[in-house]
Write an enzyme that holds these catalytic residues in place. Structure first.
Site, PDB file in Angstrom:
ATOM      1  N   HIS A 160       0.827  -1.048   0.033  1.00 15.59           N
ATOM      2  CA  HIS A 160       0.064   0.085  -0.106  1.00 15.59           C
ATOM      3  C   HIS A 160       0.665   1.412  -0.079  1.00 15.59           C
ATOM      4  O   HIS A 160       0.500   2.418  -0.058  1.00 15.59           O
ATOM      5  CB  HIS A 160      -0.857  -0.009   1.233  1.00 15.59           C
ATOM      6  CG  HIS A 160      -2.040  -1.004   1.215  1.00 15.59           C
ATOM      7  ND1 HIS A 160      -2.794  -1.280   0.184  1.00 15.59           N
ATOM      8  CD2 HIS A 160      -2.158  -2.063   2.238  1.00 15.59           C
ATOM      9  CE1 HIS A 160      -3.644  -2.312   0.490  1.00 15.59           C
ATOM     10  NE2 HIS A 160      -3.474  -2.671   1.277  1.00 15.59           N
ATOM     11  N   ASP A 196      -2.475 -10.613  -2.733  1.00 10.28           N
ATOM     12  CA  ASP A 196      -3.177 -10.038  -1.559  1.00 10.28           C
ATOM     13  C   ASP A 196      -4.518  -9.740  -1.533  1.00 10.28           C
ATOM     14  O   ASP A 196      -4.786  -9.333  -2.638  1.00 10.28           O
ATOM     15  CB  ASP A 196      -2.337  -8.972  -0.751  1.00 10.28           C
ATOM     16  CG  ASP A 196      -2.846  -8.539   0.757  1.00 10.28           C
ATOM     17  OD1 ASP A 196      -2.171  -8.936   1.564  1.00 10.28           O
ATOM     18  OD2 ASP A 196      -3.578  -7.788   0.490  1.00 10.28           O
ATOM     19  N   HIS A 198      -6.094  -7.322  -0.611  1.00 13.56           N
ATOM     20  CA  HIS A 198      -6.221  -5.826  -0.756  1.00 13.56           C
ATOM     21  C   HIS A 198      -5.613  -5.602  -2.100  1.00 13.56           C
ATOM     22  O   HIS A 198      -4.430  -6.004  -2.309  1.00 13.56           O
ATOM     23  CB  HIS A 198      -5.778  -5.125   0.398  1.00 13.56           C
ATOM     24  CG  HIS A 198      -6.716  -5.538   1.429  1.00 13.56           C
ATOM     25  ND1 HIS A 198      -6.163  -6.388   2.424  1.00 13.56           N
ATOM     26  CD2 HIS A 198      -7.769  -5.066   1.999  1.00 13.56           C
ATOM     27  CE1 HIS A 198      -6.889  -6.700   3.550  1.00 13.56           C
ATOM     28  NE2 HIS A 198      -7.773  -5.787   3.313  1.00 13.56           N
ATOM     29  N   ASP A 285      -4.445 -12.931   3.048  1.00 12.32           N
ATOM     30  CA  ASP A 285      -5.602 -12.470   3.800  1.00 12.32           C
ATOM     31  C   ASP A 285      -6.846 -12.978   2.914  1.00 12.32           C
ATOM     32  O   ASP A 285      -8.210 -12.444   3.012  1.00 12.32           O
ATOM     33  CB  ASP A 285      -5.539 -11.155   4.248  1.00 12.32           C
ATOM     34  CG  ASP A 285      -5.044 -10.200   3.019  1.00 12.32           C
ATOM     35  OD1 ASP A 285      -4.667 -10.828   2.146  1.00 12.32           O
ATOM     36  OD2 ASP A 285      -4.922  -9.309   3.466  1.00 12.32           O
TER      37      ASP A 285
HETATM   38  C1  OKP Z   1      -3.152  -4.412   4.422  1.00 11.32           C
HETATM   39  B1  OKP Z   1      -2.670  -5.596   3.495  1.00 11.32           B
HETATM   40  C2  OKP Z   1     -10.172   0.856   8.683  1.00 11.32           C
HETATM   41  C3  OKP Z   1      -9.737  -0.672   8.233  1.00 11.32           C
HETATM   42  C4  OKP Z   1      -8.831  -0.561   7.181  1.00 11.32           C
HETATM   43  C5  OKP Z   1      -6.641  -1.845   6.502  1.00 11.32           C
HETATM   44  C6  OKP Z   1      -6.256  -3.028   5.909  1.00 11.32           C
HETATM   45  C7  OKP Z   1      -4.986  -3.148   5.387  1.00 11.32           C
HETATM   46  C8  OKP Z   1      -4.652  -4.264   4.602  1.00 11.32           C
HETATM   47  N1  OKP Z   1      -8.948   1.490   9.322  1.00 11.32           N
HETATM   48  N2  OKP Z   1      -7.887  -1.676   6.913  1.00 11.32           N
HETATM   49  O1  OKP Z   1      -3.191  -5.400   2.253  1.00 11.32           O
HETATM   50  O2  OKP Z   1      -3.031  -6.655   3.905  1.00 11.32           O
HETATM   51 ZN    ZN Z   2      -4.143  -7.189   2.282  1.00 12.42          ZN
END
Ligand code: OKP
Ligand code: ZN
Length: 343
Positions: A160, A196, A198, A285
């Site tokens: 990210h 991933d 996300h 995840d």
């Molecule tokens: C990181 B990776 C609200 C919830 C946001 C963020 C997830 C980050 C994932 N603050 N959650 O891609 O596994």
């Molecule tokens: Zn993720």
């Protein structure tokens, strides 16, 4: 397969995050890396090596120099301002506000260099970030030296993080750093395959106008899932990068069959691109029991991912990203790696 791991990740601990209207302990926590390391050992994946220390030049090839120089200053500035807890931003220069002036106070700088409040600092955070970067570069050097594959057990994750922003638990984009490093070492083309859950918005942003680094992202549809503002199928790259950014957004509830359809298409595009090396942004995840995710992959699916990646027949560097079901994170992450080795 050799693993590179640093115990310094563990100083990045006790962070909190904002989720669903509450401040809670961050899901991205030290036990994640420890469970993965334990599984590497119990599965006898191979030796676990410490990282070698690198200067920040390789980071500054994909991030701006001012952003990288900012990261080690955060905790000292936060402490000097009299605060404890987790250093985190609460104001951002969004549309209509000025984003071209870097204010002086730590609170403003945190907002200036982030897209969300999800990358938080405690005392040991910078050393953990640096160790994660060193882990990635050390593992990359193993592949460059002729190992068919290597596992960079990075923590914190990276995908990210963009050229000048952190967010989503990520600070330095380890996968992007090593992709650029391979280019600088003579690789003509590099592919990043991000599995991933996300969308890897930082990786996409860094390489969006590049034709020499292909970025393939399989993820939950950003219309309904974090990080929301990037990762749609119509984002295909710009200028010389046109056609070299490929997004596979998928709906909540996606299980192996649907996910694998995207993987197969992505792998076909990767093979057609014919890179010299593949970097896998390895998030697990997508797992059915992940506490913050909505896909339905099972533990038995992870070795299948590894087997498919092995069939690409290319030097492969696995870089750890997300995965928050800590009890199973080792089984699933190492499952990809043993699948890759077909055992
Ligand atoms: C990181 B990776 C609200 C919830 C946001 C963020 C997830 C980050 C994932 N603050 N959650 O891609 O596994
Ligand atoms: Zn993720």
């Amino acid at each position: 397969m050799k693993t590179v791991f640093s115990p310094l990740h563990a100083g990045h601990a006790g962070n909190v995050e904002l989720i669903s209207g509450a401040i809670v302990p961050a899901f991205e926590k030290p036990s994640r890396a420890e469970f993965i390391k334990a599984r590497v050992e119990s599965e006898k994946l191979g030796p676990i090596l410490p990282p070698e220390s690198h200067d920040l030049a390789a980071a500054k090839k994909v991030h701006t120099g001012d952003y990288i120089d900012f990261l080690p200053t955060v905790w000292p500035l936060w402490e000097a301002s009299g605060r404890t807890g987790s250093a985190m931003p609460f104001t951002w220069p969004t549309r209509g506000l000025r984003g071209d002036v870097r204010p002086k106070t730590i609170d403003a700088q945190l907002g200036f260099y982030s897209f969300d409040g999800g990358a938080t600092f405690v005392k040991g955070t910078w050393d953990a970030i640096k160790s994660s970067y060193d882990v990635a570069l050390t593992a990359a050097a193993l592949v460059k030296a002729g190992e068919p594959s290597a596992f960079a057990l990075c923590r914190p994750p990276g995908h990210h993080a963009g050229a000048a922003f952190m967010g989503g638990y990520c600070f330095i984009n380890n996968a992007a750093v090593v992709a650029q490093w391979f280019r600088d070492q003579g690789a003509r083309r590099v592919s990043i395959l991000d599995v991933d859950y996300h969308h890897g918005n930082g990786t996409q942003e860094i390489f969006y106008s590049r034709g020499d680094i292909q970025v393939i992202n399989l993820h939950a549809d950003p219309m309904t899932e974090y990080p929301f503002f990037l990762g749609h199928a119509d984002e295909r790259g710009a200028g010389p990068g046109e056609g070299f950014n490929l997004n596979y957004p998928m709906p909540f509830g996606t299980s192996w069959d649907g996910w694998n359809t995207s993987l197969e298409d992505g792998c076909a595009k990767l093979t057609a691109y014919a890179p010299d090396v593949v970097i896998v942004s390895l998030g697990v995840d997508t797992f059915e029991k992940d506490p913050i995710s909505q896909f339905k992959l099972k533990s038995a699916d992870y070795p299948r991912i590894g087997r498919r990646i092995a069939r690409l027949g290319l030097p492969t560097l696995f870089v750890m990203e997300g995965g928050y079901a800590v009890e199973e994170i080792g089984i699933n992450a190492v499952g990809v790696l043993t699948g890759f080795e077909d055992r």
